[in-house]
Design an enzyme around this catalytic site. Structure first.
Site, PDB file in Angstrom:
ATOM      1  N   SER A  16       8.505   6.542   4.213  1.00 58.61           N
ATOM      2  CA  SER A  16       8.726   5.937   5.507  1.00 58.61           C
ATOM      3  C   SER A  16       8.575   4.468   4.641  1.00 58.61           C
ATOM      4  O   SER A  16       9.705   3.270   5.245  1.00 58.61           O
ATOM      5  CB  SER A  16       7.748   5.285   6.470  1.00 58.61           C
ATOM      6  OG  SER A  16       6.266   5.482   6.484  1.00 58.61           O
ATOM      7  N   ASN A  17       7.385   3.824   4.273  1.00 58.83           N
ATOM      8  CA  ASN A  17       7.893   2.234   3.354  1.00 58.83           C
ATOM      9  C   ASN A  17       9.422   1.747   2.909  1.00 58.83           C
ATOM     10  O   ASN A  17       9.905   0.929   2.658  1.00 58.83           O
ATOM     11  CB  ASN A  17       6.611   1.994   1.974  1.00 58.83           C
ATOM     12  CG  ASN A  17       5.629   1.257   3.170  1.00 58.83           C
ATOM     13  OD1 ASN A  17       5.605   0.328   3.516  1.00 58.83           O
ATOM     14  ND2 ASN A  17       4.547   2.271   2.935  1.00 58.83           N
ATOM     15  N   ARG A  67      -0.153  10.736 -19.864  1.00 54.68           N
ATOM     16  CA  ARG A  67       0.905  10.080 -19.622  1.00 54.68           C
ATOM     17  C   ARG A  67       1.823   8.820 -19.525  1.00 54.68           C
ATOM     18  O   ARG A  67       2.555   8.181 -18.802  1.00 54.68           O
ATOM     19  CB  ARG A  67      -0.324   9.152 -18.347  1.00 54.68           C
ATOM     20  CG  ARG A  67       0.000   7.850 -17.625  1.00 54.68           C
ATOM     21  CD  ARG A  67      -1.567   7.238 -16.122  1.00 54.68           C
ATOM     22  NE  ARG A  67      -2.295   8.804 -16.527  1.00 54.68           N
ATOM     23  CZ  ARG A  67      -3.172   8.996 -14.582  1.00 54.68           C
ATOM     24  NH1 ARG A  67      -1.530   8.113 -14.229  1.00 54.68           N
ATOM     25  NH2 ARG A  67      -3.463   9.808 -15.088  1.00 54.68           N
ATOM     26  N   ILE A  94      -1.437   6.506 -11.440  1.00 52.28           N
ATOM     27  CA  ILE A  94      -1.559   5.252 -12.019  1.00 52.28           C
ATOM     28  C   ILE A  94      -0.603   5.395 -13.197  1.00 52.28           C
ATOM     29  O   ILE A  94      -1.007   5.682 -14.201  1.00 52.28           O
ATOM     30  CB  ILE A  94      -3.096   5.347 -12.621  1.00 52.28           C
ATOM     31  CG1 ILE A  94      -3.914   5.825 -10.769  1.00 52.28           C
ATOM     32  CG2 ILE A  94      -3.780   4.833 -13.037  1.00 52.28           C
ATOM     33  CD1 ILE A  94      -5.474   6.357 -12.006  1.00 52.28           C
ATOM     34  N   LEU A  95      -0.273   3.305 -13.098  1.00 52.99           N
ATOM     35  CA  LEU A  95       0.049   3.150 -14.311  1.00 52.99           C
ATOM     36  C   LEU A  95       0.410   2.807 -15.767  1.00 52.99           C
ATOM     37  O   LEU A  95      -1.181   1.824 -15.309  1.00 52.99           O
ATOM     38  CB  LEU A  95       1.470   2.041 -14.277  1.00 52.99           C
ATOM     39  CG  LEU A  95       2.758   3.160 -12.878  1.00 52.99           C
ATOM     40  CD1 LEU A  95       3.067   1.718 -12.188  1.00 52.99           C
ATOM     41  CD2 LEU A  95       3.672   3.580 -13.113  1.00 52.99           C
ATOM     42  N   ASN A 109       3.276  -3.175  -5.186  1.00 54.52           N
ATOM     43  CA  ASN A 109       2.526  -2.138  -4.814  1.00 54.52           C
ATOM     44  C   ASN A 109       2.393  -2.860  -3.078  1.00 54.52           C
ATOM     45  O   ASN A 109       1.929  -4.212  -2.549  1.00 54.52           O
ATOM     46  CB  ASN A 109       1.600  -1.627  -5.627  1.00 54.52           C
ATOM     47  CG  ASN A 109       1.179  -0.322  -5.370  1.00 54.52           C
ATOM     48  OD1 ASN A 109       1.369   0.303  -4.720  1.00 54.52           O
ATOM     49  ND2 ASN A 109      -0.508  -0.640  -4.749  1.00 54.52           N
ATOM     50  N   HIS A 111      -0.533  -0.999  -0.572  1.00 55.80           N
ATOM     51  CA  HIS A 111      -1.776  -0.170  -0.610  1.00 55.80           C
ATOM     52  C   HIS A 111      -2.178  -0.301   0.708  1.00 55.80           C
ATOM     53  O   HIS A 111      -2.967  -1.330   1.250  1.00 55.80           O
ATOM     54  CB  HIS A 111      -3.556  -1.513  -2.087  1.00 55.80           C
ATOM     55  CG  HIS A 111      -4.214  -0.831  -2.257  1.00 55.80           C
ATOM     56  ND1 HIS A 111      -3.949   0.575  -2.150  1.00 55.80           N
ATOM     57  CD2 HIS A 111      -5.249  -0.684  -1.406  1.00 55.80           C
ATOM     58  CE1 HIS A 111      -5.722   1.124  -1.785  1.00 55.80           C
ATOM     59  NE2 HIS A 111      -6.296   0.643  -1.653  1.00 55.80           N
ATOM     60  N   SER A 138      -2.392  -4.214   2.223  1.00 53.16           N
ATOM     61  CA  SER A 138      -2.052  -5.501   1.200  1.00 53.16           C
ATOM     62  C   SER A 138      -0.881  -4.900   0.440  1.00 53.16           C
ATOM     63  O   SER A 138      -0.450  -4.307   0.079  1.00 53.16           O
ATOM     64  CB  SER A 138      -3.297  -5.511   0.324  1.00 53.16           C
ATOM     65  OG  SER A 138      -4.615  -5.351   1.361  1.00 53.16           O
ATOM     66  N   LEU A 146      -6.108  -1.288 -11.410  1.00 52.80           N
ATOM     67  CA  LEU A 146      -5.690  -0.581 -10.356  1.00 52.80           C
ATOM     68  C   LEU A 146      -5.679  -1.082  -8.995  1.00 52.80           C
ATOM     69  O   LEU A 146      -7.525  -1.573  -8.679  1.00 52.80           O
ATOM     70  CB  LEU A 146      -6.184   1.084 -10.324  1.00 52.80           C
ATOM     71  CG  LEU A 146      -6.335   1.927  -9.445  1.00 52.80           C
ATOM     72  CD1 LEU A 146      -4.718   2.443  -9.792  1.00 52.80           C
ATOM     73  CD2 LEU A 146      -6.631   3.172  -9.210  1.00 52.80           C
ATOM     74  N   ASP A 147      -5.363  -1.264  -8.170  1.00 54.77           N
ATOM     75  CA  ASP A 147      -5.378  -2.505  -6.984  1.00 54.77           C
ATOM     76  C   ASP A 147      -6.492  -3.546  -7.016  1.00 54.77           C
ATOM     77  O   ASP A 147      -6.825  -3.921  -6.156  1.00 54.77           O
ATOM     78  CB  ASP A 147      -5.871  -1.310  -6.102  1.00 54.77           C
ATOM     79  CG  ASP A 147      -5.025   0.342  -5.955  1.00 54.77           C
ATOM     80  OD1 ASP A 147      -5.933   0.765  -5.358  1.00 54.77           O
ATOM     81  OD2 ASP A 147      -3.745  -0.540  -6.403  1.00 54.77           O
TER      82      ASP A 147
END
Ligand SMILES: Nc1nc2c(c(=O)[nH]1)N[C@@H](CN(C=O)c1ccc(C(=O)N[C@@H](CCC(=O)O)C(=O)O)cc1)CN2
Ligand SMILES: NCC(=O)N[C@@H]1O[C@H](COP(=O)([O-])[O-])[C@@H](O)[C@H]1O
Length: 215
Positions: A16-17, A67, A94-95, A109, A111, A138, A146-147
């Site tokens: 949806s984003n 990963r 998670i990158l 990103n 969040h 955000s 992360l974030d």
């Protein structure tokens, strides 16, 4: 004359984003979505991209040993589109630090919380469990933490009596679909950039909260 800004959007789900970004495209928006890449073949966002005539690719993280191997393949896939910007839109992996460094300053990103509160997953239920009176979403530059990257824009929504994670998610989603296209357009227009001191908009350092919108 602003140059076109070529973007690759990473998704894992509904998209949806992504759809909000597609809907923001227009003659005066320099954003060009060159491709949508998903780590899940069943992501409905792939259908949204195909309906908009945007190239799609699936890279299943489970097909890679670890990963680092997945992120290496992801970089190769993304760089094939020569992006000026990589947009995480519900991308649920998670990158690695190597990936983040490769796209540093051009990796965004969204969040579903008022960072730095509720980093990670299940943010709506966690906001309810914490009896937060306010919640929101955000947009930030992605960092190795992360974030934890510099905030660009936040929208605040009230937590209403009787709210469930589902009703709260709907209220947050509505604001996500406003602030993400705004932040991405700022970047595409060359107004937003990441500096050593944080996120700059029109050369001015944004506040720690980013540009704050109260609904
Ligand atoms: N290095 C970074 N990577 C990512 C960031 C970031 O800020 N730095 N943002 C996330 C997006 N995100 C929250 O906004 C997020 C996505 C996924 C996870 C997570 O725990 N993922 C698990 C798998 C979960 C699943 O498959 O359902 C995992 O990767 O093991 C936490 C936060 C994107 N990446
Ligand atoms: N931590 C990452 C995270 O939870 N992201 C959240 O996933 C949803 C994706 O929805 P969409 O696929 O409909 O855009 C959005 O609410 C986004 O904030």
């Amino acid at each position: 004359m602003v140059q076109p800004c070529n973007a690759v959007v990473l998704i894992s789900g509904s998209g949806s984003n992504l759809q909000a970004l597609i809907d923001s495209l227009g003659e005066d928006n320099p954003l060009r979505i060159r491709a949508v890449v998903s780590n899940r073949a069943d992501a409905y966002g792939l259908t949204r991209a195909q309906n908009a005539g945007i190239a799609t690719q699936v890279l299943d993280h489970k097909a890679f040993a670890d990963r680092e191997a997945f992120d290496c393949a992801l970089i190769e896939a993304i760089d094939g589109f020569r992006p000026d910007l990589v947009v995480l839109a519900g991308f649920m992996r998670i990158l690695t630090p190597a990936f983040v460094r490769h796209y540093s300053g051009r990796l965004l990103n969204i969040h579903p919380s008022l960072l730095p509160k509720h980093k990670g997953l299940n943010t709506h239920q966690r906001a309810l469990d914490a009896q937060d009176s306010e919640h929101g979403c955000s947009v930030h530059f992605v960092s190795e933490e992360l974030d934890g990257g510099p905030l660009i824009i936040q929208a605040v929504v009230p937590v209403e009596p009787g709210d469930t994670a589902e009703t709260l998610a709907l209220r947050v989603h509505m604001q996500e679909h406003r602030i993400y296209p705004t932040a991405v357009r700022w970047f595409a227009e060359g107004r937003l950039r990441l500096a050593a001191e944080g996120a700059l908009l029109d050369g001015e350092k944004l506040p720690a909260t980013g540009y704050l919108i109260r609904t």
